[in-house]
Design an enzyme around this catalytic site. Structure first.
Site, PDB file in Angstrom:
ATOM      1  CB  SER A 144      -0.859  -0.016   1.266  1.00  0.00           C
ATOM      2  OG  SER A 144      -1.445   1.248   1.483  1.00  0.00           O
ATOM      3  CE1 TYR A 157      -3.503  -2.206   5.352  1.00  0.00           C
ATOM      4  CE2 TYR A 157      -2.675  -0.039   4.754  1.00  0.00           C
ATOM      5  CZ  TYR A 157      -3.280  -1.234   4.397  1.00  0.00           C
ATOM      6  OH  TYR A 157      -3.636  -1.452   3.087  1.00  0.00           O
TER       7      TYR A 157
HETATM    8  N1  LIG Z   1      -8.884  -0.983  -0.594  1.00  0.00           N
HETATM    9  C1  LIG Z   1      -7.885  -0.114  -0.545  1.00  0.00           C
HETATM   10  O1  LIG Z   1      -8.121   1.117  -0.560  1.00  0.00           O
HETATM   11  C2  LIG Z   1      -6.468  -0.619  -0.487  1.00  0.00           C
HETATM   12  C3  LIG Z   1      -5.425   0.308  -0.676  1.00  0.00           C
HETATM   13  C4  LIG Z   1      -4.114  -0.151  -0.620  1.00  0.00           C
HETATM   14  C5  LIG Z   1      -3.844  -1.486  -0.383  1.00  0.00           C
HETATM   15  N2  LIG Z   1      -4.869  -2.357  -0.190  1.00  0.00           N
HETATM   16  C6  LIG Z   1      -4.538  -3.769   0.060  1.00  0.00           C
HETATM   17  O2  LIG Z   1      -5.187  -4.582  -0.893  1.00  0.00           O
HETATM   18  C7  LIG Z   1      -5.426  -5.881  -0.353  1.00  0.00           C
HETATM   19  C8  LIG Z   1      -6.887  -6.269  -0.556  1.00  0.00           C
HETATM   20  O3  LIG Z   1      -7.677  -5.387   0.227  1.00  0.00           O
HETATM   21  P1  LIG Z   1      -9.214  -5.134  -0.018  1.00  0.00           P
HETATM   22  O4  LIG Z   1      -9.395  -3.665  -0.016  1.00  0.00           O
HETATM   23  O5  LIG Z   1      -9.713  -5.937  -1.156  1.00  0.00           O
HETATM   24  O6  LIG Z   1      -9.794  -5.701   1.377  1.00  0.00           O
HETATM   25  P2  LIG Z   1     -11.156  -6.498   1.674  1.00  0.00           P
HETATM   26  O7  LIG Z   1     -12.243  -6.028   0.762  1.00  0.00           O
HETATM   27  O8  LIG Z   1     -11.361  -6.390   3.131  1.00  0.00           O
HETATM   28  O9  LIG Z   1     -10.810  -8.003   1.294  1.00  0.00           O
HETATM   29  C9  LIG Z   1      -9.862  -8.730   2.040  1.00  0.00           C
HETATM   30  C10 LIG Z   1      -9.810 -10.163   1.538  1.00  0.00           C
HETATM   31  O10 LIG Z   1      -8.866 -10.897   2.314  1.00  0.00           O
HETATM   32  C11 LIG Z   1      -9.508 -12.038   2.882  1.00  0.00           C
HETATM   33  N3  LIG Z   1      -8.887 -12.335   4.181  1.00  0.00           N
HETATM   34  C12 LIG Z   1      -8.764 -11.490   5.245  1.00  0.00           C
HETATM   35  N4  LIG Z   1      -8.181 -12.122   6.276  1.00  0.00           N
HETATM   36  C13 LIG Z   1      -7.938 -13.410   5.869  1.00  0.00           C
HETATM   37  C14 LIG Z   1      -7.374 -14.557   6.492  1.00  0.00           C
HETATM   38  N5  LIG Z   1      -6.945 -14.540   7.769  1.00  0.00           N
HETATM   39  N6  LIG Z   1      -7.281 -15.703   5.774  1.00  0.00           N
HETATM   40  C15 LIG Z   1      -7.728 -15.746   4.498  1.00  0.00           C
HETATM   41  N7  LIG Z   1      -8.261 -14.699   3.858  1.00  0.00           N
HETATM   42  C16 LIG Z   1      -8.375 -13.537   4.532  1.00  0.00           C
HETATM   43  C17 LIG Z   1     -10.992 -11.632   2.975  1.00  0.00           C
HETATM   44  O11 LIG Z   1     -11.893 -12.727   3.014  1.00  0.00           O
HETATM   45  P3  LIG Z   1     -12.441 -13.373   4.413  1.00  0.00           P
HETATM   46  O12 LIG Z   1     -12.779 -12.218   5.317  1.00  0.00           O
HETATM   47  O13 LIG Z   1     -13.624 -14.181   3.999  1.00  0.00           O
HETATM   48  O14 LIG Z   1     -11.333 -14.208   4.934  1.00  0.00           O
HETATM   49  C18 LIG Z   1     -11.142 -10.888   1.653  1.00  0.00           C
HETATM   50  O15 LIG Z   1     -11.288 -11.780   0.584  1.00  0.00           O
HETATM   51  C19 LIG Z   1      -5.012  -5.804   1.130  1.00  0.00           C
HETATM   52  O16 LIG Z   1      -3.720  -6.344   1.290  1.00  0.00           O
HETATM   53  C20 LIG Z   1      -5.010  -4.306   1.408  1.00  0.00           C
HETATM   54  O17 LIG Z   1      -4.157  -3.969   2.455  1.00  0.00           O
HETATM   55  C21 LIG Z   1      -6.166  -1.958  -0.241  1.00  0.00           C
END
Ligand SMILES: NC(=O)c1ccc[n+]([C@@H]2O[C@H](COP(=O)([O-])OP(=O)(O)OC[C@H]3O[C@@H](n4cnc5c(N)ncnc54)[C@H](OP(=O)(O)O)[C@@H]3O)[C@@H](O)[C@H]2O)c1
Length: 277
Positions: A144, A157
């Site tokens: 990120s 984070y």
């Molecule tokens: N969205 C943003 O603005 C943003 C910006 C920069 C970076 N990121 C990064 O992008 C990545 C994806 O984020 P997102 O925004 O898509 O988040 P999200 O919508 O909360 O999705 C997170 C995913 O990870 C899974 N997950 C979480 N904990 C887990 C565990 N212990 N074991 C297996 N699966 C797990 C969740 O499914 P379950 O809950 O069903 O396990 C879900 O599929 C992350 O690394 C985040 O830090 C996001």
């Protein structure tokens, strides 16, 4: 372009059930990549796997908790038994909660470190020996912009995401000439889907927001062009980084003055109310 076609490759995508993961899954499936998907919530995972199969690729949903060693090993065994190999590991799963640092429980802090930092590192360790033996493979890890500069109310984070950037850099250098590559993706705020979008807020003007499609395209480009690090953000970050190197403090002043930290604090207040209720 180093790898013009990804057709027929086998990938394991963590966090494949929602948020950015579904977009990354679609982008890879449209390139002809067969996909093993993992997340803890089985029904949503199965639904995404079914949708992605419509691209004409094999999909394999495997429910697993990537913070648990046994669960990780069972996941890897299942994928290897079905696919026979893993060409691409996309370490995408992650979590965040804006909060004053001391208001997070020790348990929550540890879970965030395990999910965001430890799990990607240990999953990579499980897939690497086979990749090295075949002299082919790619590990893409979702960090990120938050990992480029620690911000208030998101310090844990930032620690995990900064860790992923430096870990990837070290690993990438170590893997030179082996046929195995490592890349890290650093998105800023992402609108439409994902952990920021669920807050239902417009990103502060100073930062702006990118789209999940652009993040997904960055994952594909990292593999095809073998790019070590891709920043996905509406405005260029390099000038800010140079300014920061010359005059540390200026960027913090800008972010503080133009409301980024206020934005984080307001969300931290909301989260603290929600999670202490
Ligand atoms: N969205 C943003 O603005 C943003 C910006 C920069 C970076 N990121 C990064 O992008 C990545 C994806 O984020 P997102 O925004 O898509 O988040 P999200 O919508 O909360 O999705 C997170 C995913 O990870 C899974 N997950 C979480 N904990 C887990 C565990 N212990 N074991 C297996 N699966 C797990 C969740 O499914 P379950 O809950 O069903 O396990 C879900 O599929 C992350 O690394 C985040 O830090 C996001």
């Amino acid at each position: 372009v180093k790898n013009p076609s990804l057709k027929g490759k086998y990938a394991l995508l963590t966090g494949g059930s929602k948020g950015l993961g579904t977009y990354i899954g679609r982008a890879l499936a449209s390139e002809g990549v067969n996909l093993a998907l993992t997340a803890r919530t089985e029904p949503t995972l199965n639904a995404v796997a079914e949708e992605l199969a419509s691209f004409g690729v094999q999909t394999l949903p495997v429910a697993a908790d990537i913070t648990d060693d046994q669960s990780r090993r069972a996941l890897l065994d299942r994928v290897m038994d079905t696919f026979g190999r893993i060409d691409i590991l996309v370490n995408n799963a992650g979590m965040e909660r804006l909060s004053r640092y001391h208001r997070l429980t020790p348990d929550y802090i540890q879970t965030m470190i395990r999910t965001n930092l430890e799990a990607p590192m240990l999953l990579a360790r499980l897939v690497l020996p086979d990749m090295l033996a075949r002299q082919s493979g790619h590990i893409v890890t979702m960090s990120s912009l938050g990992g480029k500069k620690g911000s208030p109310y998101t310090a844990t984070y930032a620690a995990t995401k900064a860790g992923l950037i430096e870990w990837t850099q070290g690993l990438r250098e170590e893997l030179r000439q082996t046929g195995v590559n490592a890349s890290v993706i650093c998105p800023g705020f992402v609108a439409e889907a994902g952990l920021f979008a669920v807050y239902n807020k417009t990103a502060p003007r100073i930062a702006g927001a990118t789209t999940p499609d652009k993040v997904a395209q960055a994952v594909v480009r990292a593999i095809k062009d073998d790019v070590g690090e891709i920043i996905v953000n509406p405005s260029p970050i390099k000038p800010m980084q140079i300014l920061d190197a010359i005059h540390p403090g200026i960027i913090r002043w800008v972010l503080r003055t133009f409301g980024l930290y206020d934005f984080y604090r307001q969300q931290a207040d909301e989260n603290e109310r929600q999670f202490s209720a």
